[in-house]
Scaffold this active site. Structure first.
Site, short mmCIF file in Angstrom:
data_model
loop_
_atom_site.label_atom_id
_atom_site.label_comp_id
_atom_site.label_asym_id
_atom_site.label_seq_id
_atom_site.Cartn_x
_atom_site.Cartn_y
_atom_site.Cartn_z
N TYR A 73 0.83 -1.20 0.00
CA TYR A 73 0.00 0.00 0.00
C TYR A 73 0.87 1.26 0.00
CZ TYR A 73 -3.88 3.13 0.77
OH TYR A 73 -4.80 4.11 0.61
N PHE A 125 -6.84 20.85 -25.04
CA PHE A 125 -7.18 19.44 -25.15
C PHE A 125 -8.45 19.23 -24.33
CE2 PHE A 125 -7.17 14.95 -24.07
CZ PHE A 125 -7.20 14.44 -25.34
N THR A 126 -9.29 18.30 -24.75
CA THR A 126 -10.63 18.15 -24.16
C THR A 126 -10.59 18.04 -22.63
OG1 THR A 126 -10.46 15.79 -24.65
CG2 THR A 126 -11.71 17.12 -26.21
N ASP A 216 2.10 19.71 -20.98
CA ASP A 216 1.37 18.47 -21.21
C ASP A 216 2.35 17.59 -21.97
OD1 ASP A 216 -0.09 16.37 -22.20
OD2 ASP A 216 -1.89 17.55 -22.59
N LYS A 259 0.30 7.15 -23.76
CA LYS A 259 0.83 7.46 -25.09
C LYS A 259 2.34 7.18 -25.11
CE LYS A 259 -3.24 9.80 -25.14
NZ LYS A 259 -3.88 10.57 -24.09
N ARG A 383 -13.05 14.24 -35.90
CA ARG A 383 -12.61 15.41 -35.15
C ARG A 383 -13.06 16.63 -35.96
NH1 ARG A 383 -12.67 14.61 -30.10
NH2 ARG A 383 -10.91 13.57 -29.13
N PHE A 450 -19.95 13.66 -29.12
CA PHE A 450 -19.34 12.75 -30.10
C PHE A 450 -19.25 11.32 -29.60
CE2 PHE A 450 -15.16 12.66 -28.05
CZ PHE A 450 -15.16 13.84 -27.33
C1 PLP Z 1 -4.82 11.60 -23.75
C2 PLP Z 1 -4.43 12.97 -23.46
C3 PLP Z 1 -4.66 13.56 -22.20
C4 PLP Z 1 -5.47 12.89 -21.11
O1 PLP Z 1 -4.90 11.73 -20.67
P1 PLP Z 1 -5.76 10.44 -20.21
O2 PLP Z 1 -4.70 9.46 -19.85
O3 PLP Z 1 -6.61 10.02 -21.38
O4 PLP Z 1 -6.58 10.85 -19.03
C5 PLP Z 1 -4.18 14.83 -21.99
N1 PLP Z 1 -3.53 15.52 -22.96
C6 PLP Z 1 -3.33 15.00 -24.18
C7 PLP Z 1 -2.62 15.80 -25.22
C8 PLP Z 1 -3.78 13.72 -24.48
O5 PLP Z 1 -3.59 13.23 -25.72
#
Ligand code: PLP
Length: 466
Positions: A73, A125-126, A216, A259, A383, A450
């Site tokens: 933990y 970014f969303t 980011d 990613k 998109r 979407f």
């Molecule tokens: C995927 C992504 C995020 C968010 O990450 P999650 O692991 O999906 O929560 C943030 N910024 C960018 C540019 C992304 O492609």
């Protein structure tokens, strides 16, 4: 000159079988999914280019690392491995693991943003914007204009416009700007990179005004590949060096490990400031888990630590970007319209130029993604106007300049032959684009429509006429 091709720096040890479908089966499946590729069960998909997020193949070393999970933990051994990998490759002092990128965005936004603050960024970014807004902030786009033009060949379309940033600082004052969100690369612009020169200048400007920069860093290593390729002075530098320099212009980062870091789940927040780290550790325990696991199993942290080291390998990134560029090259030869230059994680088709006969009210990108699935079982993502949603004030559909279909390439998953099949299908559709029928909503959710929207062809009962 003798031709020298690149090839993958790995061989395949395990295979995952894919179900092959007939066109009749796919016509039924897409109708059942309301012509929305997000609603297709993945068992009906042949080549899945919906996203590169969490879809990478892990290496044998990462799988071996999974067996080394220390599921304690508190103070798991794997946390310390991850912490030293982040310190070594990204250079930040404090690591706070999170279940994925948006967990880190949540914590950072909550720590730094006060209601009424402005948060500049090189495009949104969303999830990043959603968390900034949830904390009471307002996102302000400070990306260069070229990013919004699919035809502009600017080598660093992700760059921050220093004029726009200075104007914002002048307008609201540095005290109302908690930080700048620096995306490297810029996902919503088509995976476009920022230059090192721009990062350096942005950093100097922000430091002059006492404004912090959080990167980011989701695809920062891919960004470094483009710096190496396109920016003078970097051609002979290892990617790991370039990454360390890029990070040095920032005060920390949010990271989706799904990613660049080559894992199926995971993320982190990394910062240099001691007090901010303390504050973030106090919040992570509320929302994600104790500060030494942040919602991840020990094995997930181990796989991410190993993935980080693999991600900066020249040969890995050469094959990664090489595969995206291979697909783009095949499409380019057939004259298929797309966003140029091609970015790091996929090929973005320009649906307005692809289907000029369809008015925007018939959602050309949505229709093209559905037709591509019917033709070959390749799953892509819209998109464009559907993703952009409606204006909250007027209730009208927003029609962004970019109406795109994203063919996103998972890392180390598909072969060149899969890219051939994809390109042949897209090129074939382009030659027969008159057969693609526009779509209209039959169900429209209120937020992030979407994901769950449903559609029907505006005429007849097929999105791709025979
Ligand atoms: C995927 C992504 C995020 C968010 O990450 P999650 O692991 O999906 O929560 C943030 N910024 C960018 C540019 C992304 O492609």
């Amino acid at each position: 000159m003798q031709r020298r091709s690149w090839a993958e720096p790995f061989k395949i040890k395990v295979v995952e079988h894919l179900r092959m479908t007939t066109r009749a089966e796919r016509e039924r499946a897409i109708a059942g999914a309301g012509y929305n590729t997000f609603l297709l069960p993945s068992r009906d998909v042949y080549i899945d280019l919906l996203t590169d997020s969490g879809t990478s193949a892990m290496s044998d070393r990462q799988w071996a690392g999974m067996m080394m999970g220390d599921e304690a933990y508190a103070g798991s051994e794997n946390f310390y491995h991850l912490e030293s990998a982040v310190r070594e490759f990204y250079g930040y002092r404090h690591l706070i693991p999170t279940h994925q990128g948006r967990g880190a965005e949540h914590i950072l936004s909550k720590c730094c943003i006060k209601p009424g603050d402005s948060v500049p960024g090189n495009m949104y970014f969303t999830t990043t914007r959603a968390h900034q807004e949830l904390a009471g902030g307002q996102f302000v786009d400070v990306i260069i204009d070229e990013a919004h033009d699919p035809a502009s060949l600017h080598p660093f379309k992700g760059d921050v416009d220093l004029g726009k940033l200075s104007a914002l600082i002048g307008r609201v004052g540095p005290a109302r700007i908690p930080y700048l969100a620096l995306h490297a690369t810029v996902n919503m612009a088509g995976g476009q990179p920022i230059s090192m020169a721009n990062a350096r200048e942005v950093s100097a400007l922000c430091r002059r005004h006492g404004i912090r920069i959080f990167m980011d860093a989701t695809r920062a290593v891919e960004n470094c590949w483009f710096i190496r390729e396109r920016e003078p002075g970097y051609a002979d530098r290892p990617l790991a060096d370039i990454l360390r320099e890029l990070c040095s212009y920032t005060d920390g980062c949010t990271m989706s490990g799904k990613k660049d870091c080559l894992v199926n789940i995971g993320g982190f927040l990394a910062v240099n400031d001691d007090a901010l780290a303390e504050q973030a550790r106090n919040l992570v325990v509320l929302f994600e888990g104790l500060h030494t696991y942040g919602g991840l199993a020990g094995r997930d942290m181990e796989a991410m630590a190993i993935g980080i080291a693999e991600s900066v390998s020249y040969d890995h990134m050469h094959a990664r970007i090489g595969q995206v560029q291979y697909l783009a090259g095949l499409l380019e030869r057939e004259g298929v319209p797309m966003v140029r230059p091609v970015g790091g994680h996929g090929v973005f088709l320009d649906a307005r130029a692809f289907l000029p006969q369809l008015p925007r009210e018939q959602f050309p990108a949505q229709a093209l993604a559905a037709a591509l699935y019917v033709d070959s079982g390749v799953r892509a993502m819209e998109r464009g106007a559907v993703s952009a949603g409606r204006d909250p004030q007027t209730g009208e559909n927003r029609y962004p300049r970019l109406e795109l279909v994203r063919l996103t390439i998972p890392r180390r998953v598909y072969t060149q032959a899969h890219m051939d099949v994809t390109a042949e299908s897209v090129a074939g559709l382009y030659q027969q684009r008159g057969r693609i029928v526009g779509l209209r909503f039959t169900y429209e959710p209120e937020s992030l429509r979407f994901f769950q929207a449903r559609f029907a062809p505006v005429e007849g009962d097929a999105v791709l006429r025979r």
